[in-house]
Structures are given as structure tokens and as C-alpha cells.
Design a protein around this motif. Structure first.
Motif, PDB file in Angstrom:
ATOM      1  N   LYS A  65       0.853  -1.149  -0.087  1.00  0.00           N
ATOM      2  CA  LYS A  65       0.108   0.137  -0.080  1.00  0.00           C
ATOM      3  C   LYS A  65       0.889   1.129  -0.242  1.00  0.00           C
ATOM      4  O   LYS A  65       1.869   1.242   0.830  1.00  0.00           O
ATOM      5  CB  LYS A  65      -1.094   0.057   0.980  1.00  0.00           C
ATOM      6  CG  LYS A  65      -1.891   0.936   1.208  1.00  0.00           C
ATOM      7  CD  LYS A  65      -2.962   0.851   2.574  1.00  0.00           C
ATOM      8  CE  LYS A  65      -3.677  -0.621   2.301  1.00  0.00           C
ATOM      9  NZ  LYS A  65      -4.463  -0.748   3.463  1.00  0.00           N
ATOM     10  N   GLY A  66       0.664   2.151  -0.921  1.00  0.00           N
ATOM     11  CA  GLY A  66       1.336   3.201  -1.022  1.00  0.00           C
ATOM     12  C   GLY A  66       2.478   3.432  -2.107  1.00  0.00           C
ATOM     13  O   GLY A  66       3.073   4.476  -2.189  1.00  0.00           O
ATOM     14  N   ARG A  67       2.819   2.206  -2.557  1.00  0.00           N
ATOM     15  CA  ARG A  67       3.891   2.112  -3.484  1.00  0.00           C
ATOM     16  C   ARG A  67       3.303   1.252  -4.548  1.00  0.00           C
ATOM     17  O   ARG A  67       4.047   1.807  -5.818  1.00  0.00           O
ATOM     18  CB  ARG A  67       5.032   1.042  -2.923  1.00  0.00           C
ATOM     19  CG  ARG A  67       5.643   1.609  -1.410  1.00  0.00           C
ATOM     20  CD  ARG A  67       6.695   0.573  -0.902  1.00  0.00           C
ATOM     21  NE  ARG A  67       6.204  -0.763  -0.659  1.00  0.00           N
ATOM     22  CZ  ARG A  67       6.828  -1.702  -1.338  1.00  0.00           C
ATOM     23  NH1 ARG A  67       7.694  -1.757  -2.353  1.00  0.00           N
ATOM     24  NH2 ARG A  67       6.353  -3.044  -1.041  1.00  0.00           N
ATOM     25  N   PHE A  68       2.358   0.446  -4.603  1.00  0.00           N
ATOM     26  CA  PHE A  68       2.028   0.020  -5.830  1.00  0.00           C
ATOM     27  C   PHE A  68       0.370   0.502  -6.229  1.00  0.00           C
ATOM     28  O   PHE A  68      -0.202   0.873  -5.324  1.00  0.00           O
ATOM     29  CB  PHE A  68       1.766  -1.528  -5.689  1.00  0.00           C
ATOM     30  CG  PHE A  68       3.080  -2.185  -5.594  1.00  0.00           C
ATOM     31  CD1 PHE A  68       4.328  -1.841  -5.255  1.00  0.00           C
ATOM     32  CD2 PHE A  68       3.003  -3.673  -5.497  1.00  0.00           C
ATOM     33  CE1 PHE A  68       5.264  -2.548  -5.146  1.00  0.00           C
ATOM     34  CE2 PHE A  68       4.269  -4.263  -5.451  1.00  0.00           C
ATOM     35  CZ  PHE A  68       5.494  -4.026  -5.131  1.00  0.00           C
ATOM     36  N   THR A  69       0.125   0.517  -7.474  1.00  0.00           N
ATOM     37  CA  THR A  69      -1.276   1.006  -7.982  1.00  0.00           C
ATOM     38  C   THR A  69      -1.432   0.109  -9.187  1.00  0.00           C
ATOM     39  O   THR A  69      -0.991  -0.098 -10.073  1.00  0.00           O
ATOM     40  CB  THR A  69      -1.255   2.355  -8.571  1.00  0.00           C
ATOM     41  OG1 THR A  69      -0.305   3.389  -7.812  1.00  0.00           O
ATOM     42  CG2 THR A  69      -2.494   2.909  -9.101  1.00  0.00           C
ATOM     43  N   VAL A  70      -2.750  -0.231  -8.892  1.00  0.00           N
ATOM     44  CA  VAL A  70      -3.387  -1.062  -9.856  1.00  0.00           C
ATOM     45  C   VAL A  70      -4.424  -0.435 -10.782  1.00  0.00           C
ATOM     46  O   VAL A  70      -5.038   0.419 -10.286  1.00  0.00           O
ATOM     47  CB  VAL A  70      -4.020  -2.524  -9.148  1.00  0.00           C
ATOM     48  CG1 VAL A  70      -5.350  -1.936  -8.346  1.00  0.00           C
ATOM     49  CG2 VAL A  70      -4.572  -3.489 -10.271  1.00  0.00           C
ATOM     50  N   SER A  71      -4.465  -0.702 -11.893  1.00  0.00           N
ATOM     51  CA  SER A  71      -5.251  -0.318 -12.802  1.00  0.00           C
ATOM     52  C   SER A  71      -5.612  -1.096 -14.028  1.00  0.00           C
ATOM     53  O   SER A  71      -5.066  -2.184 -14.279  1.00  0.00           O
ATOM     54  CB  SER A  71      -4.742   0.940 -13.382  1.00  0.00           C
ATOM     55  OG  SER A  71      -3.641   0.762 -14.172  1.00  0.00           O
ATOM     56  N   ARG A  72      -6.563  -0.955 -14.668  1.00  0.00           N
ATOM     57  CA  ARG A  72      -7.152  -1.595 -15.831  1.00  0.00           C
ATOM     58  C   ARG A  72      -7.515  -0.717 -17.016  1.00  0.00           C
ATOM     59  O   ARG A  72      -8.539   0.400 -16.710  1.00  0.00           O
ATOM     60  CB  ARG A  72      -8.252  -2.725 -15.463  1.00  0.00           C
ATOM     61  CG  ARG A  72      -9.445  -2.100 -14.856  1.00  0.00           C
ATOM     62  CD  ARG A  72     -10.200  -3.024 -14.097  1.00  0.00           C
ATOM     63  NE  ARG A  72     -10.941  -3.904 -15.068  1.00  0.00           N
ATOM     64  CZ  ARG A  72     -11.394  -5.257 -14.746  1.00  0.00           C
ATOM     65  NH1 ARG A  72     -11.526  -5.632 -13.418  1.00  0.00           N
ATOM     66  NH2 ARG A  72     -11.929  -6.017 -15.506  1.00  0.00           N
ATOM     67  N   ASP A  73      -7.685  -1.451 -18.265  1.00  0.00           N
ATOM     68  CA  ASP A  73      -7.965  -0.694 -19.534  1.00  0.00           C
ATOM     69  C   ASP A  73      -8.974  -1.638 -20.091  1.00  0.00           C
ATOM     70  O   ASP A  73      -8.733  -2.704 -20.659  1.00  0.00           O
ATOM     71  CB  ASP A  73      -7.032  -0.420 -20.335  1.00  0.00           C
ATOM     72  CG  ASP A  73      -7.445   0.399 -21.552  1.00  0.00           C
ATOM     73  OD1 ASP A  73      -8.727   0.390 -21.849  1.00  0.00           O
ATOM     74  OD2 ASP A  73      -6.806   1.165 -22.210  1.00  0.00           O
ATOM     75  N   ASN A  74     -10.470  -1.811 -19.733  1.00  0.00           N
ATOM     76  CA  ASN A  74     -11.265  -2.697 -20.238  1.00  0.00           C
ATOM     77  C   ASN A  74     -11.300  -2.695 -21.858  1.00  0.00           C
ATOM     78  O   ASN A  74     -11.589  -3.852 -22.478  1.00  0.00           O
ATOM     79  CB  ASN A  74     -12.717  -2.526 -19.584  1.00  0.00           C
ATOM     80  CG  ASN A  74     -12.700  -2.971 -18.211  1.00  0.00           C
ATOM     81  OD1 ASN A  74     -11.873  -3.516 -17.620  1.00  0.00           O
ATOM     82  ND2 ASN A  74     -13.654  -2.429 -17.355  1.00  0.00           N
TER      83      ASN A  74
END
Length: 122
Positions: A65-74
């Protein structure tokens, strides 16, 4: 059939950054929550992060937490994990996982890819 293909792993120095990608096929990507899990040799799978269907809700383990970022492009059927301020303890094989219906989002998913190696070392 369900296919998940991870990419973007590699060797990085402590404090560095990497961006992992996971391309999905064989199912309707936008219908599923998606996760990242990781595994150190000789240890079990560890849940890292989850994004809901449209990426508006995201969850992280305390260790990232605070270091990684999850995202997605559907539109591209792709899940991402932006990793920053990497530590040697982040060294692991990282897997993309589909969260099956009625599964806990912290589970290891009903399908996983082949994984991509991340090594954090001088």
C-alpha cells in the motif's frame, strides 16, 4: 479458453519502478474483478492487489500500500500494476488472477497466468 498473459517483469534496483501488464482473453474481461498475486520460491501465493470491474475500487495488501497502483483498461482487456519504491522483499513471480464470481477478492483467483519474474537487487 481463459488466458492471462503477464509481461513487464525484470531486474530493478531497490527504489526503482516497474510496470507489469496482463492481457486477458477468452472471457468478458469487464465482468470480472482482477487481482495480482505473487509467490516467492518455496512459499505460498500472496495476494497483492485487486481492482473491481471498472477499476474504480482498488484494494492493496499492507505490504504494498502506498507503493503499488493497480489499474485496468477494459477496452484493451488489460490489467496493470505500477510498482514504485521497490524493495528486495518484493522479489517474486507476479501473477495476474481472475477473481471468480462469489470469490473473496483476496483469494488467488480461479485462473492465473504463467507469471512474470520481478527481481529487486543491487
Amino acid at each position: 479458453q481463459v488466458q492471462l498473459v503477464e509481461s513487464g517483469g525484470g531486474l530493478v534496483q531497490p527504489g526503482g519502478s516497474l510496470r507489469l501488464s496482463c492481457t486477458a482473453s477468452g472471457f468478458t474481461f469487464s465482468n470480472y474483478w482482477m487481482s495480482w498475486v505473487r509467490q516467492v520460491p518455496g512459499k505460498g501465493l500472496e495476494w497483492v492487489s485487486t481492482a473491481n470491474n471498472d477499476g474504480t475500487t482498488r484494494y492493496y495488501s499492507d505490504s504494498v500500500k502506498g507503493r503499488f497502483t493497480v489499474s485496468r483498461d477494459n477496452a484493451k482487456n488489460t490489467l496493470y500494476l505500477q510498482m514504485s519504491n521497490l524493495e528486495p522483499e518484493d522479489t517474486a513471480v507476479y501473477y495476474c488472477a481472475r477473481v471468480g464470481f462469489f470469490m473473496d477478492y483476496r483469494s488467488h483467483g480461479d485462473y492465473r497466468g504463467q507469471g512474470t519474474q520481478v527481481t529487486v537487487s543491487l
